[in-house]
Write an enzyme that holds these catalytic residues in place. Structure first.
Site, mmCIF file in Angstrom:
data_model
loop_
_atom_site.group_PDB
_atom_site.id
_atom_site.type_symbol
_atom_site.label_atom_id
_atom_site.label_comp_id
_atom_site.label_asym_id
_atom_site.label_seq_id
_atom_site.Cartn_x
_atom_site.Cartn_y
_atom_site.Cartn_z
ATOM 1 N N ASN A 188 -2.475 -5.167 -5.125
ATOM 2 C CA ASN A 188 -1.373 -5.641 -5.972
ATOM 3 C C ASN A 188 -0.658 -4.504 -6.703
ATOM 4 O OD1 ASN A 188 -2.054 -8.404 -5.353
ATOM 5 N ND2 ASN A 188 -3.769 -8.197 -6.792
ATOM 6 N N ARG A 189 -0.619 -3.354 -6.068
ATOM 7 C CA ARG A 189 0.073 -2.170 -6.596
ATOM 8 C C ARG A 189 -0.600 -1.590 -7.843
ATOM 9 N NH1 ARG A 189 1.520 -2.700 -2.214
ATOM 10 N NH2 ARG A 189 3.622 -2.554 -1.358
#
Length: 210
Positions: A188-189
């Site tokens: 999710n970055r």
């Protein structure tokens, strides 16, 4: 017509960086990651993007890491090339490794110095004869009329292989780092970014927000 590439994305998250598991010296950590890349036979694992700056204008190209010497990284090139001229003007550079299969990136910043003539000579001699001839035939970064001209010069040098000697303008540099950033892709970055900064001869470790 405009094109959108918004849909292209890759999710990461194989492993995470843990501060307590990182050594005090970034060269040791770099060597660990590099050895893992070699062990897994990642393509062009020793390829690094070298960036230089001349008159406030950056330029980048890929070169090959050829040695880790104590606290420096070594690569070879033509001193008369564009990169060589830019380094002569400003020895502060950065390099970037990116190993997509391991979801890892390493940024390194520092100062470069020429290696010794003896070191350059030993490495040049160790290269295949064809690579030695190519180093002589190519006036790197200079304009040429056509490729046939280059090949003709190369083949002529190979025909006189007994007389091949390292050009004085061909050698190597050692990058003496003062900054490392180790990037490990996260889900999710939420990537892990750990930096080492050299302060008063000591490395200070910090975590950056992704």
């Amino acid at each position: 017509m405009a094109k959108s590439y918004h849909h292209i994305r890759q999710n990461y998250g194989k492993v995470a960086l843990v501060e307590s598991e990182m050594p005090d010296n970034p060269i040791l950590f770099f060597s660990q990651w590099f050895d893992e890349a070699l062990k897994d036979q990642l393509p062009d694992a020793n390829a690094m993007v070298l960036s230089t700056v001349y008159q406030n204008k950056p330029s980048s190209r890929v070169v090959l890491l050829k040695a880790i010497e104590q606290n420096s990284l070594v690569f070879f090139t033509n001193y008369n090339s564009r990169k060589g001229r830019e380094i002569a003007s400003n020895p502060q550079v950065s390099v970037l490794f990116f190993w997509t299969q391991h979801e890892r990136q390493i940024r390194i910043e520092g100062r470069v110095e020429k290696i010794s003539e003896e070191y350059a000579e030993d490495y040049f001699i160790s290269r295949p004869l064809e690579s030695q001839a190519a180093a002589i035939a190519s006036n790197q970064s200079e304009k040429i009329n056509n490729k046939a001209e280059l090949i003709q010069r190369y083949e002529h040098i190979l025909m006189e292989a007994d007389s091949i000697k390292r050009p004085v303008h061909w050698g190597g540099y050692q990058l003496i780092p003062h900054y490392f950033e180790f990037w490990q892709g996260g889900a999710n970055r939420l990537h892990d970014r750990m930096i080492y900064e050299l302060t008063d001869q000591n490395w200070q470790i910090s975590r950056l927000s992704p």
